[in-house]
Design a protein around this motif. Structure first.
Motif, PDB file in Angstrom:
ATOM      1  N   GLN A 135       0.829  -1.118  -0.121  1.00 18.09           N
ATOM      2  CA  GLN A 135       0.158  -0.040  -0.145  1.00 18.09           C
ATOM      3  C   GLN A 135       0.961   1.280   0.087  1.00 18.09           C
ATOM      4  OE1 GLN A 135      -3.020   0.331   2.835  1.00 18.09           O
ATOM      5  NE2 GLN A 135      -3.571  -1.853   2.748  1.00 18.09           N
ATOM      6  N   ARG A 136       2.063   1.185   0.802  1.00 16.93           N
ATOM      7  CA  ARG A 136       2.762   2.301   0.698  1.00 16.93           C
ATOM      8  C   ARG A 136       3.604   2.645  -0.410  1.00 16.93           C
ATOM      9  NH1 ARG A 136       3.514   0.379   5.880  1.00 16.93           N
ATOM     10  NH2 ARG A 136       5.406  -0.855   5.261  1.00 16.93           N
ATOM     11  N   LEU A 137       4.061   1.617  -0.980  1.00 20.17           N
ATOM     12  CA  LEU A 137       4.660   1.585  -2.308  1.00 20.17           C
ATOM     13  C   LEU A 137       3.649   2.333  -3.416  1.00 20.17           C
ATOM     14  CD1 LEU A 137       7.174   0.717  -4.315  1.00 20.17           C
ATOM     15  CD2 LEU A 137       5.394  -1.285  -4.706  1.00 20.17           C
ATOM     16  N   LEU A 138       2.478   1.876  -3.503  1.00 19.41           N
ATOM     17  CA  LEU A 138       1.443   2.271  -4.408  1.00 19.41           C
ATOM     18  C   LEU A 138       1.321   3.624  -4.143  1.00 19.41           C
ATOM     19  CD1 LEU A 138       0.310   0.868  -6.613  1.00 19.41           C
ATOM     20  CD2 LEU A 138      -1.865   0.132  -5.389  1.00 19.41           C
ATOM     21  N   SER A 139       0.973   4.058  -2.900  1.00 24.18           N
ATOM     22  CA  SER A 139       0.572   5.568  -2.595  1.00 24.18           C
ATOM     23  C   SER A 139       1.664   6.478  -2.733  1.00 24.18           C
ATOM     24  CB  SER A 139       0.410   5.846  -1.078  1.00 24.18           C
ATOM     25  OG  SER A 139      -0.493   4.967  -0.333  1.00 24.18           O
ATOM     26  N   ASN A 140       2.924   5.992  -2.648  1.00 25.71           N
ATOM     27  CA  ASN A 140       4.170   7.052  -2.991  1.00 25.71           C
ATOM     28  C   ASN A 140       4.119   6.914  -4.335  1.00 25.71           C
ATOM     29  OD1 ASN A 140       4.955   7.037  -0.541  1.00 25.71           O
ATOM     30  ND2 ASN A 140       6.468   5.380  -0.413  1.00 25.71           N
ATOM     31  N   ILE A 141       4.117   5.893  -5.240  1.00 27.03           N
ATOM     32  CA  ILE A 141       4.187   5.977  -6.778  1.00 27.03           C
ATOM     33  C   ILE A 141       3.074   6.864  -7.202  1.00 27.03           C
ATOM     34  CG2 ILE A 141       4.056   4.740  -8.847  1.00 27.03           C
ATOM     35  CD1 ILE A 141       5.470   2.365  -7.520  1.00 27.03           C
ATOM     36  N   TYR A 142       1.808   6.527  -6.675  1.00 26.12           N
ATOM     37  CA  TYR A 142       0.842   7.467  -7.387  1.00 26.12           C
ATOM     38  C   TYR A 142       0.785   8.990  -7.046  1.00 26.12           C
ATOM     39  CZ  TYR A 142      -4.075   8.552  -8.460  1.00 26.12           C
ATOM     40  OH  TYR A 142      -5.075   9.323  -8.999  1.00 26.12           O
ATOM     41  N   GLY A 143       1.147   9.139  -5.691  1.00 24.60           N
ATOM     42  CA  GLY A 143       1.182  10.489  -5.328  1.00 24.60           C
ATOM     43  C   GLY A 143       2.532  10.918  -6.174  1.00 24.60           C
TER      44      GLY A 143
ATOM     45  N   GLN B 151       6.871  13.611 -10.583  1.00 26.45           N
ATOM     46  CA  GLN B 151       8.105  13.404 -10.197  1.00 26.45           C
ATOM     47  C   GLN B 151       8.708  12.166 -11.210  1.00 26.45           C
ATOM     48  OE1 GLN B 151       8.218  12.198  -5.876  1.00 26.45           O
ATOM     49  NE2 GLN B 151       7.365  13.806  -5.354  1.00 26.45           N
ATOM     50  N   ARG B 152       9.825  12.561 -11.786  1.00 31.20           N
ATOM     51  CA  ARG B 152      10.133  11.501 -12.573  1.00 31.20           C
ATOM     52  C   ARG B 152      10.592  10.230 -12.173  1.00 31.20           C
ATOM     53  NH1 ARG B 152      13.501  14.513 -16.990  1.00 31.20           N
ATOM     54  NH2 ARG B 152      15.172  13.125 -16.472  1.00 31.20           N
ATOM     55  N   ALA B 153      11.132  10.183 -11.125  1.00 31.55           N
ATOM     56  CA  ALA B 153      11.512   8.870 -10.553  1.00 31.55           C
ATOM     57  C   ALA B 153      10.339   8.014 -10.286  1.00 31.55           C
ATOM     58  CB  ALA B 153      12.310   9.057  -9.090  1.00 31.55           C
ATOM     59  N   CYS B 154       9.184   8.688  -9.957  1.00 26.01           N
ATOM     60  CA  CYS B 154       7.825   7.849  -9.696  1.00 26.01           C
ATOM     61  C   CYS B 154       7.402   7.478 -11.151  1.00 26.01           C
ATOM     62  CB  CYS B 154       6.932   8.711  -8.834  1.00 26.01           C
ATOM     63  SG  CYS B 154       7.433   9.048  -7.250  1.00 26.01           S
ATOM     64  N   LEU B 155       7.519   8.399 -12.004  1.00 26.41           N
ATOM     65  CA  LEU B 155       6.920   7.779 -13.280  1.00 26.41           C
ATOM     66  C   LEU B 155       7.737   6.630 -13.687  1.00 26.41           C
ATOM     67  CD1 LEU B 155       5.366   8.080 -15.873  1.00 26.41           C
ATOM     68  CD2 LEU B 155       7.055   9.816 -16.701  1.00 26.41           C
ATOM     69  N   ALA B 156       9.062   6.807 -13.610  1.00 27.05           N
ATOM     70  CA  ALA B 156       9.846   5.543 -13.775  1.00 27.05           C
ATOM     71  C   ALA B 156       9.561   4.368 -13.164  1.00 27.05           C
ATOM     72  CB  ALA B 156      11.322   6.088 -13.507  1.00 27.05           C
ATOM     73  N   GLU B 157       9.333   4.464 -11.865  1.00 24.77           N
ATOM     74  CA  GLU B 157       8.939   3.084 -10.956  1.00 24.77           C
ATOM     75  C   GLU B 157       7.545   2.873 -11.678  1.00 24.77           C
ATOM     76  OE1 GLU B 157       9.174   2.430  -6.384  1.00 24.77           O
ATOM     77  OE2 GLU B 157       9.787   4.519  -7.011  1.00 24.77           O
ATOM     78  N   ALA B 158       6.663   3.642 -11.953  1.00 27.12           N
ATOM     79  CA  ALA B 158       5.338   3.170 -12.147  1.00 27.12           C
ATOM     80  C   ALA B 158       5.467   2.518 -13.524  1.00 27.12           C
ATOM     81  CB  ALA B 158       4.522   4.332 -12.402  1.00 27.12           C
ATOM     82  N   ILE B 159       6.322   3.090 -14.622  1.00 24.52           N
ATOM     83  CA  ILE B 159       6.451   2.197 -15.893  1.00 24.52           C
ATOM     84  C   ILE B 159       7.154   0.878 -15.616  1.00 24.52           C
ATOM     85  CG2 ILE B 159       7.421   2.247 -17.879  1.00 24.52           C
ATOM     86  CD1 ILE B 159       7.129   5.324 -17.983  1.00 24.52           C
ATOM     87  N   THR B 160       8.028   0.813 -14.854  1.00 29.48           N
ATOM     88  CA  THR B 160       8.710  -0.531 -14.473  1.00 29.48           C
ATOM     89  C   THR B 160       7.667  -1.502 -13.747  1.00 29.48           C
ATOM     90  OG1 THR B 160      10.729   0.642 -13.998  1.00 29.48           O
ATOM     91  CG2 THR B 160      10.627  -1.439 -13.006  1.00 29.48           C
ATOM     92  N   LEU B 161       6.836  -0.899 -12.920  1.00 29.14           N
ATOM     93  CA  LEU B 161       5.828  -1.875 -12.312  1.00 29.14           C
ATOM     94  C   LEU B 161       4.808  -2.320 -13.433  1.00 29.14           C
ATOM     95  CD1 LEU B 161       4.836  -2.676  -9.770  1.00 29.14           C
ATOM     96  CD2 LEU B 161       3.188  -0.812  -9.694  1.00 29.14           C
ATOM     97  N   VAL B 162       4.277  -1.413 -14.282  1.00 31.62           N
ATOM     98  CA  VAL B 162       3.495  -2.010 -15.372  1.00 31.62           C
ATOM     99  C   VAL B 162       4.156  -2.986 -16.393  1.00 31.62           C
ATOM    100  CG1 VAL B 162       1.715  -0.225 -15.152  1.00 31.62           C
ATOM    101  CG2 VAL B 162       3.440  -0.139 -17.193  1.00 31.62           C
ATOM    102  N   GLU B 163       5.583  -2.729 -16.593  1.00 31.57           N
ATOM    103  CA  GLU B 163       6.229  -3.473 -17.397  1.00 31.57           C
ATOM    104  C   GLU B 163       6.249  -4.899 -17.001  1.00 31.57           C
ATOM    105  OE1 GLU B 163       8.255   0.010 -19.973  1.00 31.57           O
ATOM    106  OE2 GLU B 163       9.392  -1.413 -18.602  1.00 31.57           O
ATOM    107  N   SER B 164       6.157  -5.046 -15.557  1.00 35.26           N
ATOM    108  CA  SER B 164       6.607  -6.347 -14.751  1.00 35.26           C
ATOM    109  C   SER B 164       5.700  -7.628 -15.271  1.00 35.26           C
ATOM    110  CB  SER B 164       6.459  -6.056 -13.570  1.00 35.26           C
ATOM    111  OG  SER B 164       7.158  -7.204 -12.782  1.00 35.26           O
ATOM    112  N   ALA B 165       6.416  -8.855 -15.622  1.00 32.54           N
ATOM    113  CA  ALA B 165       5.711  -9.767 -15.927  1.00 32.54           C
ATOM    114  C   ALA B 165       5.324 -10.720 -14.559  1.00 32.54           C
ATOM    115  CB  ALA B 165       6.609 -10.651 -16.828  1.00 32.54           C
TER     116      ALA B 165
END
Ligand SMILES: Nc1nc2c(ncn2[C@@H]2O[C@H](COP(=O)(O)OP(=O)(O)OP(=O)(O)O)[C@@H](O)[C@H]2O)c(=O)[nH]1
Length: 400
Positions: free
Chosen positions: A65-73, A79-93
């Motif tokens: 939950q914390r991870l998700l809130s941080n990324i989304y917020g 924040q570019r780092a959060c965008l990068a993290e979000a894309i990595t998350l959706v790319e994950s298999a």
């Protein structure tokens, strides 16, 4: 009947693949119709989509939950780092990460809808596909163009779809060092988009990355791909405007460019129109102006045009941007842009279904071992393709 079809499909599509389908479906249906599917971060064994879609999501742990809130917020705060993290998350298999990514995407989608409503239904960003053969001058152009746009106050995201990266581990598009200055620009974000080996892979990861970039405040999203193979068709189906970049080269070098992809182009751009290349660039421009007249039109209101640019001198690039803006305004006014986006959602859904179902079919135990022999028989002319297909389909349906 519909329920039966759904059950059959459900067995066909494995759970992680189903996630992608669920996402596509939820976009098509619109989450507001299914309030329960807009998950809170603290979802208790939430039925994530609707009763029809029956996808249960395990409750998120505190850490998740914390991870998700941080990324989304962070994403919404640009924040570019959060965008990068979000894309990595959706790319994950990884199946669990995929589930978390789905929750993130649902949040992002509902945010999108709210913002678009506030914007009188106008899309938050302009999505432009850029395609051309290797060496056409794509990265040099994007570097110049991207900087010009950020100087005008735009935020620009560049997603580079590289069809070769998954098959050969190689790279037709190289990495972001191709656009060194733009990658240092705080109002630009450059990211290679992995393709996971398939067209559906291109579609899913890139589409999701586009959405995330838009939520991160990028109002212009450039999707770059090499015009060899099939990825450019996938890209043309996920953007508002598709631009083909062609070098001022002779017929041989352009032979790989298929007629189909020229038909998809809303704008043909002849690159490197400077110095010794200016005369060949003019010649190619005239050839394409004539060729386009003979091709099927993609839009009722927009007539594809051919223009010349030089990323070395900058000539033609402000005019190109003017044409792009003209396209966007014309297509928005006629309703075609939004209609195109809607039909793309459907194409995306069916691409994913088609690909996943076919993959399952090919790997099904009742079918897999028979394929080589039947293919051989078809090749040898002993069996007709229709007959071979019937044999495989029968074996499949009898065992399902
Ligand atoms: N004269 C001239 N050369 C250019 C121009 N744009 C690019 N080039 C040259 O063309 C070559 C290829 O340019 P790139 O921008 O790397 O082309 P690309 O399409 O990104 O190539 P790939 O990365 O292989 O797909 C480089 O040597 C550039 O310097 C231009 O506007 N004028």
């Amino acid at each position: 009947m519909a329920r039966l079809a759904f059950c059959q499909l459900r067995t066909l599509i494995s759970s992680s693949q189903r996630n992608a389908w669920l996402l596509a479906s939820s976009q098509r249906l619109g989450t507001e119709k299914y309030p329960s599917q807009i998950p809170s971060f603290g979802c208790r064994r939430t039925l994530c989509i609707s009763a029809v879609q029956q996808q249960e999501v395990e409750p998120l742990t505190g850490k998740e939950q914390r991870l998700l809130s941080n990324i989304y917020g962070g994403l919404l705060n640009g924040q570019r780092a959060c965008l990068a993290e979000a894309i990595t998350l959706v790319e994950s298999a990884h199946p669990r990460k995929r589930q978390i990514a789905l929750i993130l995407l649902q949040k992002v989608l509902s945010h999108h809808r709210e913002q678009e409503q506030l914007n009188n239904g106008k899309p938050l960003a302009f999505r432009v596909g850029l395609s051309g053969p290797p060496g056409a001058g794509k990265s040099t152009f994007i570097e110049y163009f991207g900087k010009m746009l950020t100087e005008q106050g735009h935020k620009v995201a560049v997603l580079a779809v590289d069809p070769s990266s998954s098959t050969s581990g190689g790279s037709l598009l190289g990495d972001k060092t191709r656009m060194t200055e733009l990658s240092r620009d705080m109002n630009a974000y450059i990211r290679p988009s992995p393709t996971r080996g398939t067209l559906g892979g291109v579609t899913r990861t890139t589409n999701e990355a586009i959405l995330l970039c838009e939520s991160g405040g990028y109002n212009i999203v450039l999707v770059e791909t090499v015009g060899v193979g099939q990825s450019e068709y996938a890209v043309a189906d996920m953007v508002d405007m598709f631009v083909l970049l062609l070098p001022p080269a002779g017929g041989d070098e352009l032979q790989g460019i298929k007629r189909g992809i020229i038909e998809m182009a809303d704008l043909v751009t002849i690159t490197k129109a400077d110095g010794d290349l200016l005369i060949p660039a003019r010649k190619i421009q005239a050839e394409y102006v004539s060729a386009l007249k003979l091709l099927r039109k993609r839009s009722k209101t927009w007539r594809p045009q051919v223009i010349r640019i030089s990323a070395k001198t900058g000539e033609g690039i402000p005019e190109l941007w003017k044409k792009m803006a003209e396209f966007q305004n014309t297509m928005l006014a006629s309703g075609e842009l939004l209609a195109r986006r809607r039909s793309q959602q459907k194409v995306w859904m069916w691409n994913l279904i088609q690909e996943n179902v076919l993959l399952h079919f090919r790997n099904h135990p009742a079918v897999k071992d028979q394929i080589p022999l039947l293919e051989q028989q078809v090749l040898a002319g002993v069996l007709s393709p229709g007959h071979a297909a019937d044999v495989l389909l029968k074996a499949f349906s009898e065992s399902s």
